[in-house]
Design a protein around this motif. Sequence first.
Motif, PDB file in Angstrom:
ATOM      1  N   CYS A 125      26.414   1.262  -4.891  1.00  0.00           N
ATOM      2  CA  CYS A 125      26.231   1.344  -3.432  1.00  0.00           C
ATOM      3  C   CYS A 125      24.973   0.583  -3.057  1.00  0.00           C
ATOM      4  O   CYS A 125      23.875   0.931  -3.508  1.00  0.00           O
ATOM      5  N   LEU A 126      25.109  -0.425  -2.227  1.00  0.00           N
ATOM      6  CA  LEU A 126      23.958  -1.245  -1.884  1.00  0.00           C
ATOM      7  C   LEU A 126      22.915  -0.479  -1.081  1.00  0.00           C
ATOM      8  O   LEU A 126      21.728  -0.779  -1.170  1.00  0.00           O
ATOM      9  N   VAL A 127      23.327   0.524  -0.318  1.00  0.00           N
ATOM     10  CA  VAL A 127      22.364   1.335   0.440  1.00  0.00           C
ATOM     11  C   VAL A 127      21.562   2.218  -0.509  1.00  0.00           C
ATOM     12  O   VAL A 127      20.330   2.146  -0.578  1.00  0.00           O
ATOM     13  N   ARG A 128      22.258   3.061  -1.253  1.00  0.00           N
ATOM     14  CA  ARG A 128      21.602   4.044  -2.110  1.00  0.00           C
ATOM     15  C   ARG A 128      20.888   3.401  -3.296  1.00  0.00           C
ATOM     16  O   ARG A 128      19.770   3.796  -3.651  1.00  0.00           O
ATOM     17  N   ASP A 129      21.511   2.385  -3.887  1.00  0.00           N
ATOM     18  CA  ASP A 129      21.021   1.859  -5.158  1.00  0.00           C
ATOM     19  C   ASP A 129      20.099   0.657  -5.017  1.00  0.00           C
ATOM     20  O   ASP A 129      19.482   0.250  -6.008  1.00  0.00           O
ATOM     21  N   PHE A 130      20.010   0.077  -3.816  1.00  0.00           N
ATOM     22  CA  PHE A 130      19.077  -1.038  -3.644  1.00  0.00           C
ATOM     23  C   PHE A 130      18.263  -0.946  -2.365  1.00  0.00           C
ATOM     24  O   PHE A 130      17.029  -0.886  -2.406  1.00  0.00           O
ATOM     25  N   ALA A 131      18.902  -0.957  -1.205  1.00  0.00           N
ATOM     26  CA  ALA A 131      18.169  -1.068   0.060  1.00  0.00           C
ATOM     27  C   ALA A 131      17.182   0.081   0.255  1.00  0.00           C
ATOM     28  O   ALA A 131      16.033  -0.141   0.669  1.00  0.00           O
ATOM     29  N   ALA A 132      17.609   1.308  -0.043  1.00  0.00           N
ATOM     30  CA  ALA A 132      16.726   2.455   0.178  1.00  0.00           C
ATOM     31  C   ALA A 132      15.525   2.454  -0.760  1.00  0.00           C
ATOM     32  O   ALA A 132      14.378   2.549  -0.290  1.00  0.00           O
ATOM     33  N   PRO A 133      15.687   2.349  -2.087  1.00  0.00           N
ATOM     34  CA  PRO A 133      14.493   2.345  -2.941  1.00  0.00           C
ATOM     35  C   PRO A 133      13.607   1.121  -2.732  1.00  0.00           C
ATOM     36  O   PRO A 133      12.378   1.231  -2.825  1.00  0.00           O
ATOM     37  N   TYR A 134      14.204  -0.011  -2.444  1.00  0.00           N
ATOM     38  CA  TYR A 134      13.424  -1.226  -2.173  1.00  0.00           C
ATOM     39  C   TYR A 134      12.537  -1.035  -0.949  1.00  0.00           C
ATOM     40  O   TYR A 134      11.322  -1.296  -0.989  1.00  0.00           O
ATOM     41  N   ALA A 135      13.105  -0.567   0.147  1.00  0.00           N
ATOM     42  CA  ALA A 135      12.323  -0.348   1.368  1.00  0.00           C
ATOM     43  C   ALA A 135      11.260   0.719   1.156  1.00  0.00           C
ATOM     44  O   ALA A 135      10.130   0.603   1.653  1.00  0.00           O
ATOM     45  N   ALA A 136      11.601   1.768   0.406  1.00  0.00           N
ATOM     46  CA  ALA A 136      10.651   2.865   0.193  1.00  0.00           C
ATOM     47  C   ALA A 136       9.464   2.421  -0.658  1.00  0.00           C
ATOM     48  O   ALA A 136       8.314   2.778  -0.374  1.00  0.00           O
ATOM     49  N   GLU A 137       9.718   1.647  -1.711  1.00  0.00           N
ATOM     50  CA  GLU A 137       8.618   1.185  -2.555  1.00  0.00           C
ATOM     51  C   GLU A 137       7.739   0.176  -1.816  1.00  0.00           C
ATOM     52  O   GLU A 137       6.510   0.172  -1.984  1.00  0.00           O
ATOM     53  N   ASN A 138       8.336  -0.650  -0.981  1.00  0.00           N
ATOM     54  CA  ASN A 138       7.540  -1.564  -0.162  1.00  0.00           C
ATOM     55  C   ASN A 138       6.583  -0.779   0.731  1.00  0.00           C
ATOM     56  O   ASN A 138       5.395  -1.114   0.845  1.00  0.00           O
ATOM     57  N   LEU A 139       7.101   0.257   1.372  1.00  0.00           N
ATOM     58  CA  LEU A 139       6.259   1.038   2.266  1.00  0.00           C
ATOM     59  C   LEU A 139       5.205   1.816   1.491  1.00  0.00           C
ATOM     60  O   LEU A 139       4.062   1.944   1.945  1.00  0.00           O
ATOM     61  N   ARG A 140       5.580   2.351   0.342  1.00  0.00           N
ATOM     62  CA  ARG A 140       4.600   3.075  -0.479  1.00  0.00           C
ATOM     63  C   ARG A 140       3.395   2.185  -0.801  1.00  0.00           C
ATOM     64  O   ARG A 140       2.242   2.621  -0.725  1.00  0.00           O
ATOM     65  N   ALA A 141       3.666   0.917  -1.125  1.00  0.00           N
ATOM     66  CA  ALA A 141       2.583  -0.009  -1.434  1.00  0.00           C
ATOM     67  C   ALA A 141       1.724  -0.290  -0.203  1.00  0.00           C
ATOM     68  O   ALA A 141       0.488  -0.270  -0.277  1.00  0.00           O
ATOM     69  N   VAL A 142       2.353  -0.531   0.928  1.00  0.00           N
ATOM     70  CA  VAL A 142       1.606  -0.842   2.152  1.00  0.00           C
ATOM     71  C   VAL A 142       0.752   0.346   2.573  1.00  0.00           C
ATOM     72  O   VAL A 142      -0.420   0.182   2.950  1.00  0.00           O
ATOM     73  N   LEU A 143       1.316   1.547   2.505  1.00  0.00           N
ATOM     74  CA  LEU A 143       0.562   2.729   2.918  1.00  0.00           C
ATOM     75  C   LEU A 143      -0.519   3.082   1.905  1.00  0.00           C
ATOM     76  O   LEU A 143      -1.589   3.565   2.285  1.00  0.00           O
ATOM     77  N   GLY A 144      -0.236   2.899   0.616  1.00  0.00           N
ATOM     78  CA  GLY A 144      -1.233   3.204  -0.403  1.00  0.00           C
ATOM     79  C   GLY A 144      -1.077   4.566  -1.037  1.00  0.00           C
ATOM     80  O   GLY A 144      -2.053   5.126  -1.552  1.00  0.00           O
ATOM     81  N   PHE A 145       0.137   5.113  -1.047  1.00  0.00           N
ATOM     82  CA  PHE A 145       0.363   6.420  -1.669  1.00  0.00           C
ATOM     83  C   PHE A 145       0.394   6.273  -3.190  1.00  0.00           C
ATOM     84  O   PHE A 145       1.466   6.256  -3.816  1.00  0.00           O
ATOM     85  N   ARG A 146      -0.794   6.200  -3.792  1.00  0.00           N
ATOM     86  CA  ARG A 146      -0.895   6.072  -5.242  1.00  0.00           C
ATOM     87  C   ARG A 146      -0.374   7.305  -5.967  1.00  0.00           C
ATOM     88  O   ARG A 146       0.019   7.233  -7.134  1.00  0.00           O
ATOM     89  N   ASN A 147      -0.408   8.436  -5.304  1.00  0.00           N
ATOM     90  CA  ASN A 147      -0.042   9.711  -5.917  1.00  0.00           C
ATOM     91  C   ASN A 147       1.387  10.130  -5.578  1.00  0.00           C
ATOM     92  O   ASN A 147       1.726  11.318  -5.626  1.00  0.00           O
ATOM     93  N   ALA A 148       2.231   9.184  -5.230  1.00  0.00           N
ATOM     94  CA  ALA A 148       3.642   9.457  -4.951  1.00  0.00           C
ATOM     95  C   ALA A 148       4.457   8.266  -5.444  1.00  0.00           C
ATOM     96  O   ALA A 148       3.902   7.201  -5.736  1.00  0.00           O
TER      97      ALA A 148
END
Length: 389
Positions: A125-148
């Motif tokens: 599934c392109l949503v569950r298996d790529f688009a969602a984790p890709y977008a989430a990891e991009n945001l995690r990096a921008v925000l700086g959540f080192r502990n998540a």
Amino acid sequence: MTTTSAEITLEELSRDPFPVCARLRREHPVSYVPAAGRYFVTRYRDVRTVDDDPDTFSANETGSLMKRAMGHSMLRMDDPEHAVQRRSYGNVLKPKAVKQIWSHRFAENFERFFAEFTAKGPGACLVRDFAAPYAAENLRAVLGFRNADHTDLLRWSQTMIDGTGNYADDARIWALARRSYEEVDAALDELITEFRRTGDESLISHLVNAGSPEVRIEDTRANLKMTIGGGINEPRDALSTTVWALLERPGQLAAVREQGLWREAFEESVRWAAPIGMYPRQTTREVELGGTRLPSGAKLGVLALSANRDEEVFERPDEYDVFRPKTPHLAFGGGAHFCAGAWLARTQVAEIALPRLFERLPGLRLDPDRPARAAGWVFRGMTALPVRW
């Protein structure tokens, strides 16, 4: 005159809001919908009127579901308070920083999640298996959540977004949103001390070290929760919807590939199915809008997904067409509340993910055995997109 549309249900809106919106635009463009407890604003020109007149149409809605789910963020403030909060983000999300800093991280994240996606094999599934984790990891990096990690952000985002759209007042949804609310606060508390010792280019580091006396820690908490919500679902849904639209239209896909029209494909996608489908406003005085007299304190549902398909503005609005003449869409809002993360979404989707996906998987196609599905009206996106290659 006040118009009601009691026959409209939340289930009908979630399944397919576009026929409902088309009928409202024709018959009652500003219409009270009891199921949602607010007046729907459905035409492009009326949405622009609301966006351009915050003195009359306030973002600071009383009883806001977003305030309950995420706290009182800048998205539910008017100027000058909104401007103070928005300035606190500095240059972290602006085009120069996106180009010089974050685009490289997005490219690295593409490689990681593309490899994980293709390892699952055709039928993933392109949503569950790529688009969602890709977008989430991009945001995690921008925000700086080192502990998540990206799974934490996905859970936080979805549960708090579900709270923001919880017009049915489901107690289970509120409980899950509250749990995420508290987890984000706990993670931020851990980071405040760490970033004061070792700062970096992330948004949390900037907020912690900029030290604006006008921005309280409670403001920062709410603003970050709001960013977690929109910062994942917009790029995730824009990416998956664009892939779906192009795979359904091989002629347009061939032209996009040949001419490099990835940005055009992205912009048409968010016009065609705006990821943020509705946002609230509240009148500060009695006013007429779209032929309806609204009392002071009236709650509005401003439907970007309807305005972006207004027949008076867009020719053949229900069709996806990358060659459509350029007309400003409202997928990222308007006025003072224009989405601060628009460049993040455009870069990670139109400049990185779309061209690389189709380059690496030239045989990418829809799974004939499992249908793609879309849902939502407050937030609209693909819920399933099985593909083969």
